[in-house]
Write a protein that holds these residues in place. Sequence first.
Motif, PDB file in Angstrom:
ATOM      1  N   LEU A  91       9.786  -2.097  12.138  1.00 32.98           N
ATOM      2  CA  LEU A  91      10.237  -1.123  11.141  1.00 32.98           C
ATOM      3  C   LEU A  91      11.705  -1.334  10.778  1.00 32.98           C
ATOM      4  CD1 LEU A  91       8.455   2.020  12.617  1.00 32.98           C
ATOM      5  CD2 LEU A  91       7.923   0.923  10.427  1.00 32.98           C
ATOM      6  N   ILE A  92      12.523  -1.673  11.766  1.00 28.62           N
ATOM      7  CA  ILE A  92      13.937  -1.950  11.489  1.00 28.62           C
ATOM      8  C   ILE A  92      14.065  -3.191  10.613  1.00 28.62           C
ATOM      9  CG2 ILE A  92      16.126  -2.672  12.532  1.00 28.62           C
ATOM     10  CD1 ILE A  92      15.401  -0.924  14.944  1.00 28.62           C
ATOM     11  N   ALA A  93      13.326  -4.245  10.951  1.00 27.03           N
ATOM     12  CA  ALA A  93      13.379  -5.479  10.164  1.00 27.03           C
ATOM     13  C   ALA A  93      12.867  -5.254   8.747  1.00 27.03           C
ATOM     14  CB  ALA A  93      12.559  -6.570  10.859  1.00 27.03           C
ATOM     15  N   GLU A  94      11.854  -4.401   8.610  1.00 26.25           N
ATOM     16  CA  GLU A  94      11.295  -4.118   7.284  1.00 26.25           C
ATOM     17  C   GLU A  94      12.323  -3.458   6.375  1.00 26.25           C
ATOM     18  OE1 GLU A  94       9.592  -1.576   4.224  1.00 26.25           O
ATOM     19  OE2 GLU A  94      10.292  -0.798   6.152  1.00 26.25           O
ATOM     20  N   GLU A 120      -0.706  -0.509   8.809  1.00 35.01           N
ATOM     21  CA  GLU A 120      -0.123   0.097   7.611  1.00 35.01           C
ATOM     22  C   GLU A 120       1.167  -0.620   7.215  1.00 35.01           C
ATOM     23  OE1 GLU A 120      -1.697   4.666   8.542  1.00 35.01           O
ATOM     24  OE2 GLU A 120       0.348   4.037   9.073  1.00 35.01           O
ATOM     25  N   LEU A 121       1.969  -0.975   8.222  1.00 38.77           N
ATOM     26  CA  LEU A 121       3.218  -1.683   7.939  1.00 38.77           C
ATOM     27  C   LEU A 121       2.949  -3.064   7.362  1.00 38.77           C
ATOM     28  CD1 LEU A 121       6.278  -1.887   8.002  1.00 38.77           C
ATOM     29  CD2 LEU A 121       6.114  -2.641  10.391  1.00 38.77           C
ATOM     30  N   LEU A 127       2.631  -5.825   0.148  1.00 37.26           N
ATOM     31  CA  LEU A 127       2.810  -5.305  -1.209  1.00 37.26           C
ATOM     32  C   LEU A 127       4.258  -5.447  -1.663  1.00 37.26           C
ATOM     33  CD1 LEU A 127       1.203  -4.131  -3.486  1.00 37.26           C
ATOM     34  CD2 LEU A 127       1.642  -1.830  -2.589  1.00 37.26           C
ATOM     35  N   GLU A 128       5.210  -5.303  -0.737  1.00 39.12           N
ATOM     36  CA  GLU A 128       6.609  -5.544  -1.076  1.00 39.12           C
ATOM     37  C   GLU A 128       6.816  -6.977  -1.543  1.00 39.12           C
ATOM     38  OE1 GLU A 128       8.936  -4.550   2.318  1.00 39.12           O
ATOM     39  OE2 GLU A 128       8.740  -2.385   2.039  1.00 39.12           O
ATOM     40  N   ASP A 129       5.991  -7.891  -1.008  1.00 39.21           N
ATOM     41  CA  ASP A 129       6.084  -9.304  -1.360  1.00 39.21           C
ATOM     42  C   ASP A 129       5.162  -9.659  -2.529  1.00 39.21           C
ATOM     43  OD1 ASP A 129       7.307 -11.792  -0.839  1.00 39.21           O
ATOM     44  OD2 ASP A 129       5.552 -12.496   0.263  1.00 39.21           O
ATOM     45  N   SER A 130       4.615  -8.626  -3.183  1.00 40.66           N
ATOM     46  CA  SER A 130       3.722  -8.795  -4.342  1.00 40.66           C
ATOM     47  C   SER A 130       2.443  -9.549  -3.995  1.00 40.66           C
ATOM     48  CB  SER A 130       4.449  -9.513  -5.496  1.00 40.66           C
ATOM     49  OG  SER A 130       5.563  -8.752  -5.923  1.00 40.66           O
ATOM     50  N   ASP A 131       2.057  -9.522  -2.732  1.00 37.90           N
ATOM     51  CA  ASP A 131       0.793 -10.131  -2.295  1.00 37.90           C
ATOM     52  C   ASP A 131      -0.249  -9.016  -2.237  1.00 37.90           C
ATOM     53  OD1 ASP A 131      -1.324 -11.396  -1.101  1.00 37.90           O
ATOM     54  OD2 ASP A 131      -0.181 -12.231   0.573  1.00 37.90           O
ATOM     55  N   LEU A 132      -0.813  -8.703  -3.393  1.00 46.11           N
ATOM     56  CA  LEU A 132      -1.721  -7.563  -3.487  1.00 46.11           C
ATOM     57  C   LEU A 132      -3.006  -7.786  -2.707  1.00 46.11           C
ATOM     58  CD1 LEU A 132       0.335  -7.078  -5.828  1.00 46.11           C
ATOM     59  CD2 LEU A 132      -1.514  -5.906  -7.026  1.00 46.11           C
ATOM     60  N   SER A 187       5.449   7.059  -1.275  1.00 46.91           N
ATOM     61  CA  SER A 187       5.202   5.632  -1.080  1.00 46.91           C
ATOM     62  C   SER A 187       4.848   4.959  -2.403  1.00 46.91           C
ATOM     63  CB  SER A 187       4.078   5.441  -0.054  1.00 46.91           C
ATOM     64  OG  SER A 187       3.777   4.071   0.109  1.00 46.91           O
ATOM     65  N   ILE A 188       4.010   5.604  -3.198  1.00 47.26           N
ATOM     66  CA  ILE A 188       3.654   5.047  -4.507  1.00 47.26           C
ATOM     67  C   ILE A 188       4.906   4.926  -5.379  1.00 47.26           C
ATOM     68  CG2 ILE A 188       2.338   5.457  -6.623  1.00 47.26           C
ATOM     69  CD1 ILE A 188       0.260   6.927  -4.831  1.00 47.26           C
ATOM     70  N   GLY A 189       5.733   5.956  -5.370  1.00 45.79           N
ATOM     71  CA  GLY A 189       6.976   5.907  -6.134  1.00 45.79           C
ATOM     72  C   GLY A 189       7.866   4.759  -5.707  1.00 45.79           C
ATOM     73  N   PHE A 190       7.911   4.498  -4.391  1.00 41.48           N
ATOM     74  CA  PHE A 190       8.719   3.397  -3.867  1.00 41.48           C
ATOM     75  C   PHE A 190       8.278   2.069  -4.454  1.00 41.48           C
ATOM     76  CE2 PHE A 190       8.714  -0.081  -0.746  1.00 41.48           C
ATOM     77  CZ  PHE A 190      10.081  -0.282  -0.590  1.00 41.48           C
ATOM     78  N   PHE A 191       6.973   1.805  -4.471  1.00 46.98           N
ATOM     79  CA  PHE A 191       6.491   0.512  -4.981  1.00 46.98           C
ATOM     80  C   PHE A 191       6.668   0.397  -6.486  1.00 46.98           C
ATOM     81  CE2 PHE A 191       4.143   0.619  -0.928  1.00 46.98           C
ATOM     82  CZ  PHE A 191       4.596  -0.593  -0.425  1.00 46.98           C
TER      83      PHE A 191
END
Length: 325
Positions: A91-94, A120-121, A127-132, A187-191
């Motif tokens: 979580l810290i690295a993320e 979940e992480l 998804l952060e890496d756009s790998d849907l 979470s949705i807002g974040f992405f």
Amino acid sequence: MRFLLGVLLAAALTAQTSSNQAEALWRQHDYFGANDAFRALVEQHPKDANLKVRWGRLLLERFAPVDAAGLFNEALAIDPKNAGAHLGLALIAEEDFEGSAIDEAHKALASDPNLVEARELLAKLALEDSDLKTAREEAAAALKLNAKSMAAEAINASADLLEHRDAGEWLNRIATEHPKDGAGYESIGFFLQLNRRYDDAITYFRKAIAVEPDLWSAHSQLGLNLMRLGRESEAHQELELAFNNHYADLPTKNTLKLMDKYGDFKTFREGQTILLLDKKEADVLRLYIQPEFERALATYQKKYEITLPRPVQLEVYPNHEDFAV
């Protein structure tokens, strides 16, 4: 022997009660009380890796990742396969978008294959890496472990929205299964904001606040996204509300500090442009910047054959730290 067993049982019950008290204080948002309780517990039980992990998670939530990492590493020194400690480091690295987040999450799963938060992480990281594709696969794995995983539901909804699909199924599940929890919408807002869909992100941060008015992280994110669209007054209100309720992460604090300096700037509005310059050098710099600003804007619109729907704001900071914010 009977007396010794009684003493040991009493000690165990006392430790359990104290741990429950620390967790209860945390849930009640008494962070200072919870921190003191965990400190006392760890002093009493220095070899309890799980206590260190829980204290670390509290500190991580309260914007102290360095101290949290220290506790997670101490836990691993006691128990090298502690899944919670590996998850904490993940979580810290993320938060810093570091590649080690994936490795640590997999280590957590190697120790505890049923640790849904690690799945979940991994979905979030994908998804952060756009790998849907991977994000959906990891979300599906999380849902197998917990059929009502809100984080996984939000990942699926976000992936659908990013691909301009109908996300109704997942949004309905979030609304039905978690009616008073705004974290899924947050979470949705974040992405959405990560993909620069700021208007859409604002919509979901508002949804999060509507169902959970005291979700101060969502207030902060709403403020930051309003600021991205030049809506400084609304942004300041949301950020200040979050800060006054003890949500004091670096983006919230630093943005409020920057906004306090806006009185030192002059604002020039002309056509489609809004130019913010330090008062001490505004009149000189404007002579050079304004024509280039307009030329760049015209070139952009001609190249992409579009007309921008709102003015573009350019802010020029003489102080590097203000620019970094």
